[in-house]
Design a protein around this motif. Structure first.
Motif, mmCIF file in Angstrom:
data_model
loop_
_atom_site.group_PDB
_atom_site.id
_atom_site.type_symbol
_atom_site.label_atom_id
_atom_site.label_comp_id
_atom_site.label_asym_id
_atom_site.label_seq_id
_atom_site.Cartn_x
_atom_site.Cartn_y
_atom_site.Cartn_z
ATOM 1 N N LYS A 22 45.016 -79.033 25.886
ATOM 2 C CA LYS A 22 44.492 -78.251 24.772
ATOM 3 C C LYS A 22 45.164 -78.609 23.450
ATOM 4 C CE LYS A 22 43.397 -74.078 27.397
ATOM 5 N NZ LYS A 22 43.883 -74.399 28.746
ATOM 6 N N SER A 65 48.330 -62.878 28.959
ATOM 7 C CA SER A 65 49.005 -64.173 28.826
ATOM 8 C C SER A 65 49.497 -64.629 30.197
ATOM 9 C CB SER A 65 50.175 -64.038 27.842
ATOM 10 O OG SER A 65 50.985 -65.182 27.915
ATOM 11 N N VAL A 66 49.162 -65.850 30.569
ATOM 12 C CA VAL A 66 49.492 -66.349 31.907
ATOM 13 C C VAL A 66 50.956 -66.788 32.002
ATOM 14 C CG1 VAL A 66 48.778 -68.022 33.671
ATOM 15 C CG2 VAL A 66 47.142 -67.271 31.943
ATOM 16 N N HIS A 67 51.432 -67.432 30.935
ATOM 17 C CA HIS A 67 52.731 -68.095 31.021
ATOM 18 C C HIS A 67 53.891 -67.306 30.423
ATOM 19 C CE1 HIS A 67 50.580 -71.699 32.214
ATOM 20 N NE2 HIS A 67 49.810 -71.591 31.149
ATOM 21 N N LYS A 79 59.826 -69.455 25.276
ATOM 22 C CA LYS A 79 59.306 -68.567 24.227
ATOM 23 C C LYS A 79 60.338 -67.456 24.024
ATOM 24 C CE LYS A 79 54.736 -67.470 24.573
ATOM 25 N NZ LYS A 79 53.412 -67.249 25.252
HETATM 26 N N1 FAQ Z 1 44.694 -72.325 21.187
HETATM 27 O O1 FAQ Z 1 49.734 -67.884 28.758
HETATM 28 P P1 FAQ Z 1 49.440 -68.150 27.328
HETATM 29 C C1 FAQ Z 1 49.973 -75.707 13.422
HETATM 30 C C2 FAQ Z 1 46.089 -71.275 26.014
HETATM 31 S S1 FAQ Z 1 50.718 -75.719 14.891
HETATM 32 C C3 FAQ Z 1 44.442 -73.027 22.325
HETATM 33 O O2 FAQ Z 1 49.783 -67.082 26.367
HETATM 34 P P2 FAQ Z 1 51.489 -69.899 26.247
HETATM 35 C C4 FAQ Z 1 50.535 -76.502 12.297
HETATM 36 C C5 FAQ Z 1 47.443 -71.655 26.606
HETATM 37 O O3 FAQ Z 1 47.763 -72.989 26.305
HETATM 38 C C6 FAQ Z 1 49.670 -74.733 15.944
HETATM 39 N N2 FAQ Z 1 44.906 -72.641 23.539
HETATM 40 O O4 FAQ Z 1 50.066 -69.549 26.912
HETATM 41 C C7 FAQ Z 1 49.459 -76.993 11.455
HETATM 42 C C8 FAQ Z 1 47.182 -71.389 28.067
HETATM 43 O O5 FAQ Z 1 46.386 -72.420 28.637
HETATM 44 P P3 FAQ Z 1 47.011 -73.591 29.616
HETATM 45 C C9 FAQ Z 1 50.028 -74.941 17.333
HETATM 46 C C10 FAQ Z 1 45.656 -71.517 23.586
HETATM 47 O O6 FAQ Z 1 51.591 -71.367 26.179
HETATM 48 C C11 FAQ Z 1 48.918 -76.237 10.448
HETATM 49 C C12 FAQ Z 1 46.265 -70.170 28.036
HETATM 50 O O7 FAQ Z 1 45.642 -70.162 26.768
HETATM 51 N N3 FAQ Z 1 51.250 -74.249 17.624
HETATM 52 O O8 FAQ Z 1 49.021 -75.031 13.368
HETATM 53 C C13 FAQ Z 1 45.949 -70.767 22.441
HETATM 54 O O9 FAQ Z 1 52.578 -69.159 26.932
HETATM 55 C C14 FAQ Z 1 47.892 -76.743 9.644
HETATM 56 C C15 FAQ Z 1 47.015 -68.878 28.295
HETATM 57 O O10 FAQ Z 1 47.876 -68.512 27.181
HETATM 58 C C16 FAQ Z 1 51.797 -74.284 18.841
HETATM 59 O O11 FAQ Z 1 51.285 -74.948 19.725
HETATM 60 C C17 FAQ Z 1 45.439 -71.207 21.211
HETATM 61 N N4 FAQ Z 1 45.650 -70.525 20.073
HETATM 62 O O12 FAQ Z 1 51.373 -69.306 24.764
HETATM 63 C C18 FAQ Z 1 48.987 -78.287 11.670
HETATM 64 C C19 FAQ Z 1 53.068 -73.507 19.011
HETATM 65 N N5 FAQ Z 1 46.709 -69.698 22.816
HETATM 66 O O13 FAQ Z 1 48.031 -74.348 28.795
HETATM 67 C C20 FAQ Z 1 47.953 -78.794 10.864
HETATM 68 C C21 FAQ Z 1 53.700 -73.710 20.357
HETATM 69 C C22 FAQ Z 1 46.862 -69.791 24.153
HETATM 70 O O14 FAQ Z 1 47.638 -72.894 30.770
HETATM 71 C C23 FAQ Z 1 47.411 -78.018 9.849
HETATM 72 N N6 FAQ Z 1 52.971 -73.031 21.399
HETATM 73 N N7 FAQ Z 1 46.218 -70.870 24.611
HETATM 74 O O15 FAQ Z 1 45.838 -74.431 29.996
HETATM 75 C C24 FAQ Z 1 53.149 -71.728 21.736
HETATM 76 O O16 FAQ Z 1 53.924 -71.007 21.142
HETATM 77 C C25 FAQ Z 1 52.388 -71.199 22.922
HETATM 78 O O17 FAQ Z 1 51.897 -72.290 23.673
HETATM 79 C C26 FAQ Z 1 51.199 -70.250 22.541
HETATM 80 C C27 FAQ Z 1 50.466 -69.859 23.834
HETATM 81 C C28 FAQ Z 1 51.725 -69.006 21.866
HETATM 82 C C29 FAQ Z 1 50.197 -70.962 21.620
#
Ligand code: FAQ
Length: 338
Positions: A122, A221-223, A233
């Protein structure tokens, strides 16, 4: 094709007694606030979770270049063009730091990109929405980078050393991004009635998608449970979403715009705003690959990869030629002729 699969693998947190000695020692290090480094022992699931999250984060940075990159040639002034160009380049740099952090876990950038291109990994849901006018570029900087900062400031304290250090640098650059977006919004919101209407329209369309960036609510939230136990996190999805709403509502008021959520209310008891949840059915559709721009975004990334093949091949051939020449010179110098 191009589906971002929703398959997840959260399977509960082990109690101490269920852990082996090595896992217990690892958890004790996490609980003590130690950083885990690439050569340290770690449970396979910890490694897998990090590869998933850091990989998706990296993909978000490079896919995230597309909605704004689209506006570089149409920026209203030379100054705005230079600022936007610098911002979009920064996002490529963020992708690079994050792919490098993921590589320390034993996966290559090529492998991660293959997964992205096949629709098996994703990237953030937000980048599947279109940027229709110049006010959207303001709103992306202000709201999208604003939301990214709230999430990433917390991640500076994540337990994996290389990820945490990448976040420190990324956050510094993101605050410039959010400010440039807010300045565009200030200009538009204090401009002609038509410009003001564009600013309001951008806010109306991007408000709920920006709330979705924090992921599903904690109960769905799964994870989160395992990721928080491992301090991958450090704050939950809902905690971060609340923080974002609390900091953004006063900014909306400052701009003289109206939040599209009619139910926004200050709640003195909890010390934060009450707000309406985004449409989670829409969120799941978007991450399944059915958002407004999923096909276009992934198509653009795949095309960029395919178009760049001759450059990668040329660089590899050059590197091989140089390595062969160096090897031959070393052989000659040592008197060894094979
Ligand atoms: N979009 O169990 P959780 C930016 C998925 S950087 C898509 O809660 P987790 C800079 C999740 O992967 C933006 N998928 O998951 C910029 C999981 O599916 P999986 C990116 C999402 O990982 C600005 C399922 O749903 N930032 O924007 C989303 O514990 C301007 C279940 O969810 C990061 O990646 C979503 N919104 O928490 C660049 C920050 N939300 O993998 C250019 C780091 C959830 O099992 C221009 N990531 N899912 O298939 C995180 O903090 C965490 O991964 C979360 C999700 C909070 C995003």
């Amino acid at each position: 094709m191009y589906a971002q699969m929703v398959k997840t693998s959260g399977s509960g947190v082990k109690s101490r007694s269920e852990m082996g000695a090595q896992e217990q020692a690892f958890q004790a290090r996490i609980d003590a606030g130690d950083k885990i480094e690439p050569r340290d022992w770690m449970p396979d699931e910890y490694r897998k979770t990090l590869i998933r999250q850091i990989g998706q984060h990296a993909h978000s940075e490079i896919v995230g270049q597309l909605p704004e990159g689209n506006w570089i040639t149409r920026a209203p002034t030379l100054e705005r063009k230079a600022i936007l160009l610098a911002k979009v380049q920064d996002e490529a740099g963020h992708g690079l730091y994050l792919y490098c952090a993921a590589e320390t876990l034993g996966v290559s950038r090529d492998e991660l990109l293959t997964e992205l291109h096949a629709g098996r990994m994703k990237y953030s849901s937000i980048f599947n929405y279109p940027t229709l006018n110049w006010a959207d570029i303001g709103a992306v900087g202000w709201l999208v980078d604003g939301a990214a900062i709230v999430n990433q400031v917390a991640l500076q304290r994540t337990s994996y050393g290389p990820y945490s250090r990448a976040m420190v640098r990324i956050c510094k650059e993101e605050s410039f991004h959010a400010r440039q977006g807010f300045v565009i919004m200030m200009k538009m919101a204090s401009g002609t009635p038509a410009q003001r209407a564009m600013a309001q329209d951008a806010l109306d369309r991007l408000w709920y998608p920006s709330l979705m960036m924090f992921g599903p609510s904690d109960k769905d939230s799964v994870h989160s449970e395992q990721s928080m136990a491992w301090k991958i996190k450090v704050k939950s999805n809902d905690e971060l979403r609340q923080k974002y709403v609390d900091q953004t509502i006063p900014q909306i008021e400052y701009l003289g715009l109206k939040c599209p959520d009619a139910d926004i209310r200050w709640n003195g008891e909890k010390g934060g705003y009450d707000f309406s949840e985004p449409d989670w059915a829409e969120f799941y559709e978007v991450i399944k690959g059915n958002g407004p721009c999923n096909k276009e975004r992934l198509g653009a990334r795949v095309k960029a990869w395919d178009d760049g093949e001759w450059v990668r091949d040329g660089l590899m051939a050059h590197a091989q030629k140089k390595a062969a020449a160096k090897h031959a010179a070393a052989q000659e110098g040592s008197g060894n002729v094979e």
